[in-house]
Design a protein around this motif. Structure first.
Motif, PDB file in Angstrom:
ATOM      1  N   ASN A  94       0.853  -1.333   0.072  1.00  0.00           N
ATOM      2  CA  ASN A  94      -0.090   0.045   0.096  1.00  0.00           C
ATOM      3  C   ASN A  94       0.690   1.251  -0.078  1.00  0.00           C
ATOM      4  OD1 ASN A  94      -2.345  -1.468  -0.018  1.00  0.00           O
ATOM      5  ND2 ASN A  94      -2.399  -1.528   2.290  1.00  0.00           N
ATOM      6  N   ARG A 125       2.699  10.495  -0.151  1.00  0.00           N
ATOM      7  CA  ARG A 125       1.326  10.257   0.210  1.00  0.00           C
ATOM      8  C   ARG A 125       0.569  11.561  -0.008  1.00  0.00           C
ATOM      9  NH1 ARG A 125      -1.962  13.743   3.970  1.00  0.00           N
ATOM     10  NH2 ARG A 125      -3.630  12.108   4.870  1.00  0.00           N
ATOM     11  N   GLY A 127      -3.715  12.287   0.077  1.00  0.00           N
ATOM     12  CA  GLY A 127      -5.177  11.756   0.570  1.00  0.00           C
ATOM     13  C   GLY A 127      -4.870  10.493   1.189  1.00  0.00           C
ATOM     14  N   PHE A 128      -5.695   9.496   0.686  1.00  0.00           N
ATOM     15  CA  PHE A 128      -5.518   8.314   1.048  1.00  0.00           C
ATOM     16  C   PHE A 128      -4.755   7.293   0.575  1.00  0.00           C
ATOM     17  CE2 PHE A 128      -9.363   9.639   2.863  1.00  0.00           C
ATOM     18  CZ  PHE A 128      -9.726   9.016   4.121  1.00  0.00           C
ATOM     19  N   SER A 129      -3.901   7.696  -0.830  1.00  0.00           N
ATOM     20  CA  SER A 129      -3.129   6.822  -1.544  1.00  0.00           C
ATOM     21  C   SER A 129      -1.608   7.128  -1.279  1.00  0.00           C
ATOM     22  CB  SER A 129      -3.493   7.204  -2.852  1.00  0.00           C
ATOM     23  OG  SER A 129      -5.024   7.217  -3.154  1.00  0.00           O
ATOM     24  N   GLN A 663     -10.829   9.773   8.536  1.00  0.00           N
ATOM     25  CA  GLN A 663      -9.789   8.960   9.036  1.00  0.00           C
ATOM     26  C   GLN A 663     -10.041   7.437   8.102  1.00  0.00           C
ATOM     27  OE1 GLN A 663      -7.573   9.682  12.894  1.00  0.00           O
ATOM     28  NE2 GLN A 663      -9.662   8.775  13.217  1.00  0.00           N
ATOM     29  N   SER A 664     -11.190   6.977   8.066  1.00  0.00           N
ATOM     30  CA  SER A 664     -11.643   5.736   7.331  1.00  0.00           C
ATOM     31  C   SER A 664     -13.122   5.372   7.359  1.00  0.00           C
ATOM     32  CB  SER A 664     -11.066   4.544   8.232  1.00  0.00           C
ATOM     33  OG  SER A 664     -11.778   4.472   9.346  1.00  0.00           O
ATOM     34  N   GLU A 671     -12.675  -1.905   4.453  1.00  0.00           N
ATOM     35  CA  GLU A 671     -12.007  -0.334   4.326  1.00  0.00           C
ATOM     36  C   GLU A 671     -12.017   0.143   2.870  1.00  0.00           C
ATOM     37  OE1 GLU A 671      -8.590   2.868   6.030  1.00  0.00           O
ATOM     38  OE2 GLU A 671      -9.051   0.602   7.006  1.00  0.00           O
ATOM     39  N   ASN A 673     -11.313   3.535   0.018  1.00  0.00           N
ATOM     40  CA  ASN A 673     -10.958   5.118  -0.202  1.00  0.00           C
ATOM     41  C   ASN A 673     -12.029   5.894  -0.760  1.00  0.00           C
ATOM     42  OD1 ASN A 673      -9.732   7.209  -1.091  1.00  0.00           O
ATOM     43  ND2 ASN A 673      -7.994   6.201  -2.260  1.00  0.00           N
ATOM     44  N   GLU A 675     -12.031   8.843  -1.370  1.00  0.00           N
ATOM     45  CA  GLU A 675     -11.902   9.760  -2.260  1.00  0.00           C
ATOM     46  C   GLU A 675     -11.928   9.053  -3.800  1.00  0.00           C
ATOM     47  OE1 GLU A 675      -8.230  12.459  -0.453  1.00  0.00           O
ATOM     48  OE2 GLU A 675      -7.776  10.825  -1.898  1.00  0.00           O
TER      49      GLU A 675
END
Length: 983
Positions: A94, A125, A127-129, A663-664, A671, A673, A675
């Protein structure tokens, strides 16, 4: 002589540094010594290590991204901090990290975080990626995202690399390379855009066009560890030989006391203060020409400084080899013996003229200057219990077992003529008015009258005993006098260990507290026009002067504890209450409304050691135990010093924006993403949102409200809970919104929104339903026509067919009904089913008087189980607990999975029955054998219980159970708490 000429006359580096130091004195640079006072005492210190969630104790770099998250680079990965907990990102598919060891962090303008470290690992990093970037040839010591969007990398043993923003997106770019054979340690860019590198060979100025230019140091140092920029654009350098300032081609030392120190970092914060990191002496702090050290003896986790950062709220973060430390301006400031007090155990404080506060402790009398933030000892070796202003000047000083003293013109003198007439030498309260002195002792209240001589002096006026009041010879409820105070109607209010009275024109009137939870101890008074407020051992009591009406604001009205010592009204229109368990703030208008019964509950805010107090125990039983200064500071006597808070300063601390992050997001146990994913698959039973407001001043007290547009018509108040969960949402479009605030503040304008759609199942789609309806109509028509044609011959078959279809439809309807009220994972009833059942039996019990106990059971540390073992193991744990609860059906009226790791239980019986049963259930769960799921795995649960008779309606019952659960978690988890337990 210019410093650049020193090397011509003095060949050795030591001689050169000594001569340069003399030159700097001669040129007007003031030498800096250690501070007589302690500037670092302005800060509240907190530390974090692996015991608090950090993955490793070496904090190599600290940064804050534009969304508000704080990030810590360690040798075991990058830790993200939201004010409450750390989340680790290490080597994995990840993150794309080549190695978990991280040395460098840098931020970009669009919320990017760059992380570099061992094996040349470089990732970004956003955002979430996480995105992998070109691998560097060696360990990355530092990274810098410059004003043009490029990235500079300081490489161990291989100089500096520069990637343009375009090259960062290429798989195999050819970066620009500077000083290729030199180890570079740190990078900085000035406001003018100049880039500098600290290296083993000194400092270089780097240019994409002109290359690397070595700065001349006049042999002042060779190795440079750190470079940064000051507020005036000067270059700051931490070297093997002190900290230096470079501007206009001139080098000057920042602190002469550091010339022989290896300085690992030097920074100037937003207030203009300089900070220096050392190899073995901790962190140094330079303000107003005062240099002060903070090391392991004063709380620093380790004396080797690796990193430094100032966050958006002005807090200072320090990374060491032994963990992280934060220095922040806390709401409360505490003065102790280290700041000049005679003793730490302070019993009484009294506001004086201007910025003066008097403090009496078990070791003596002190005078505090609230502006300077220090104190001086006036008298020691005397145990002070009470203080009062003296009409002839100075102070009355009541002591423990030594009678009454007075402080006047710089000396403390025993009031022997008064002490000879006292029934006891323990003085807990003193007040003087209109020439009459009142002294409170454990054996009664003594009245003294002043007898004037022809030319009395301030120190010689005698006092004659006029009367002794105690419970045997007067209407006083008790002889143990704890507090004395005059109101604006000339009533003398007397607080005792058995209640309160007031004396007016020689007549004592005693208040009846039997309706106020049987209050007895009256520790202090607060007067305002028309009202007297009393701090008691059952909350605070309001007395209305017009008609003598009394009203309680205590536990029944929402305060979590009974005993309060002193009431002070702040300039923020709040009541500040001292207690054995910290300081409490309640809204002044709300307190009156509760007393008038136009409001049922009082909201409160609690402060303790996490907010700057050194000890949560405020003292009472002697007076005054709290006071307010002319500047609005509220001062409290505590078991460890004098603690003060300024409501205006507190409001400023809480005025920082509260950015909110998601956060999640989980669809069932997966879970996603948020976005990139906005569609919830058909059949999803549970949607869970984890959010956080990234405020670091008082993160534990941030409050939240949420709204799911399309499902809820109004905001739902979540208290301090940062998780929201929804189950069995029907198909449709939704917007989840979160707002946050600090207590007594407005809700933040920064509202987090997440738009998503719940996809329908096949049978829920409109086109499928239309087709089904059409087919049904056609089938019915065909059956009708067939029936007409074959009515006589096929009557029996048609009747059987109709019955079969009816049963099938009923079975389908029953399945749908069961699916809407059953939890798919455990087979238990779900939240909707429990709500309907609880609502029904609550109303039935109200009519029948039946005792019911509703409980919320939560699996402790469930997130750790998911993170450590996997979400599959977490689901198995939930199933195992659900199976155990199913076996408890003979004892329980109803069982449901409330959502996530929470279950709701309903038991018929009294609160005592409920506590015994649920505590036994807690033990049975703790004894579960889970080795078949994961070796050595065990779980505990926390349970909050509420009685139906305590609740105004079924919703209030659940709220009380939830509050009890919150207290169970706060008390350490693995316990049962009932809604009437002490908080």
């Amino acid at each position: 002589m210019h410093p650049r000429n020193v090397q011509k006359l003095f060949p050795t580096r030591l001689a050169q540094r000594l001569v340069c130091t003399v030159l700097f004195y001669w040129l007007g640079f003031t030498p800096l010594g250690y501070a007589d006072d302690n500037p670092l005492s302005d800060y509240f210190i907190e530390t974090w290590t692996t015991a608090n969630g950090l993955p490793h104790n070496s904090i190599n770099a600290i940064e804050q991204t534009s969304d508000g998250y704080l990030w810590f680079a360690t040798w075991e990965g990058v830790a993200r901090y939201n004010g409450l907990e750390f989340v680790l990102f290490d080597r994995s598919p990840n993150t794309h990290m080549q190695d978990s060891g991280t040395r460098a962090l840098a931020t970009g303008p669009d919320n990017q975080l760059y992380a570099g470290g061992a094996r040349g690992s470089l990732v970004m990093r956003s955002g979430f990626s996480w995105q992998n970037l070109p691998v560097a040839p060696s360990l990355i010591n530092d990274a810098l995202h410059d004003q043009s969007g490029g990235l500079w990398l300081a490489i161990e043993g291989m100089g500096v690399l520069y990637y343009t923003s375009k090259q960062l997106r290429q798989p195999s770019p050819d970066p620009q390379h500077f000083i290729k054979t030199t180890s570079s340690y740190h990078l900085a860019q000035t406001d003018q855009g100049h880039v500098y590198a600290a290296t083993e060979d000194g400092v270089y100025q780097l240019s994409k066009h002109a290359g690397a230019a070595h700065l001349s140091f006049h042999n002042l140092f060779t190795k440079a560890f750190y470079v940064s920029s000051s507020q005036d654009g000067a270059l700051l350098v931490g070297s093997e030989s002190g900290a230096w300032r470079y501007k206009n081609e001139r080098w000057t030392p920042l602190a002469s006391a550091l010339l022989n120190q290896a300085i690992t970092m030097v920074e100037q914060d937003s207030r203009g203060t300089y900070w220096f990191g050392t190899l073995n002496r901790g962190i140094a702090h330079l303000r107003d020409n005062h240099l002060d050290f903070l090391d392991g003896h004063r709380g620093l986790p380790n004396n080797r400084i690796l990193s430094w950062f100032e966050d958006n709220e002005g807090s200072i973060w320090i990374g060491t080899n032994g963990g992280a430390m934060r220095l922040r301006y806390a709401p409360f400031v505490t003065l102790t013996k280290d700041n000049g007090l005679a003793g730490n155990y302070v019993r009484t404080v009294l506001g004086g003229d201007g910025d003066t506060v008097w403090a009496g402790s078990s070791e003596g009398l002190s005078q505090i200057n609230t502006i300077a933030g220090n104190a001086r000892v006036l008298a020691d070796n005397i145990s002070v219990l009470s203080l009062a202003h003296r009409q002839q000047g100075g102070l009355w000083v009541g002591t423990y077992q030594k009678g009454l003293y007075y402080w006047h013109q710089g000396s403390l003198t025993a009031a022997n003529t008064i002490n000879d007439q006292l029934p006891d030498s323990e003085i807990r309260a003193v007040v003087e008015r209109n020439g009459v002195l009142w002294v409170g002792t454990p054996r009664g209240l003594v009245e003294f009258d002043q007898h004037q001589s022809k030319s009395p002096t301030a120190a010689s006026v005698p006092y004659q005993k006029q009367a002794l009041y105690h419970s045997q010879n007067s209407a006083l409820p008790g002889s143990y006098i704890m507090s004395l105070s005059f109101d604006d109607t000339d009533k003398l209010w007397i607080g005792t260990g058995r209640g309160a009275s007031y004396l007016l024109e020689k007549t004592i009137t005693t208040l009846d507290f039997s309706a106020q939870e049987q209050a007895q101890y009256v520790f202090g008074f607060f007067h305002e026009p028309g009202y007297v407020w009393m701090a008691t051992d059952r909350g605070i009591v309001r007395y209305r002067q017009a008609d003598g009406h009394q009203a309680l604001v205590g536990r029944p009205q929402g305060l979590p504890i009974d005993k309060f010592f002193q009431i002070v009204k702040g300039d923020d229109q709040s009541f500040w209450l001292s207690s054995n368990r910290g300081i409490w703030r309640i809204n002044y208008d709300h307190a009156h409304q509760v007393a008038d019964k136009t409001r049922t509950r009082i909201d409160f805010e609690h402060y303790d050691q996490s907010d700057g107090m050194l000890n949560s125990q405020a003292n009472g039983g002697s007076n005054p135990a709290a006071t307010k200064t002319s500047r609005g500071d509220i001062i409290f006597a505590t078991a460890k010093g004098v603690t003060s808070v300024n409501p205006t300063r507190l409001s400023q601390l809480l005025s920082h924006p509260l950015p909110i992050v998601m956060q999640s997001v989980r669809f069932d146990s997966k879970e996603i993403n948020p976005e990139t994913t906005g569609k919830v698959p058909a059949g999803t039973n549970r949607i869970l949102f984890s959010y956080a407001a990234l405020g670091y001043t008082m993160p534990e007290q941030i409050q939240y409200r949420t709204q799911l547009e399309g499902f809820e018509s109004d905001w739902a108040y979540r208290h301090e809970n940062h998780i929201a969960e929804y189950t069995n949402l029907p198909p449709g479009d939704y917007t989840f919104k979160v707002s946050a605030r600090y207590p007594y503040s407005d809700w933040s304008d920064d509202v987090l929104s997440y738009h998503f759609s719940v996809m329908p199942s096949l049978w829920q789609r409109a086109d499928v339903r239309a087709l089904g309806f059409l087919l049904t109509v056609l089938a019915a028509y065909a059956a009708f026509m067939w029936r007409i044609r074959h009515m006589k011959k096929k009557a029996i078959q048609l009747e059987a067919l109709v019955e079969e279809k009816t049963q099938a439809l009923q079975a389908q309807a029953d399945d749908f009904e069961r699916m809407s009220k059953e939890d798919a994972l455990t087979g238990l009833a779900n939240r909707r089913a429990f709500d309907e059942y609880w609502h029904q039996v609550f109303e039935e019990s109200r009519q029948s008087g039946t005792d019911l106990q509703v409980a919320i059971l939560d699996i402790d540390h469930f997130k750790r189980i998911n993170d450590h073992y996997s979400h599959l193991v977490g689901d198995q744990i939930i199933q195992r607990v659900g199976s155990l609860l199913l076996r408890e059906q003979t004892h329980l009226r109803h069982i449901a999975r409330w959502g996530g790791e929470e279950f709701t239980l309903l038991l018929a019986g009294t609160p005592a029955d409920g506590y015994r049963y649920f505590d036994g259930l807690r033990r049975r769960i703790a004894a579960l054998d889970l080795n078949d799921i994961a070796p050595s795995l065990s779980i505990t649960v926390s349970i909050g219980v509420a009685s139906n008779h305590q609740a105004s309606d079924y919703v209030d019952g659940l709220k009380k159970a939830d509050q009890a659960l919150y207290r169970a978690k706060r008390d350490g988890r693995n316990c049962v708490r009932q809604s009437n337990d002490t908080a």
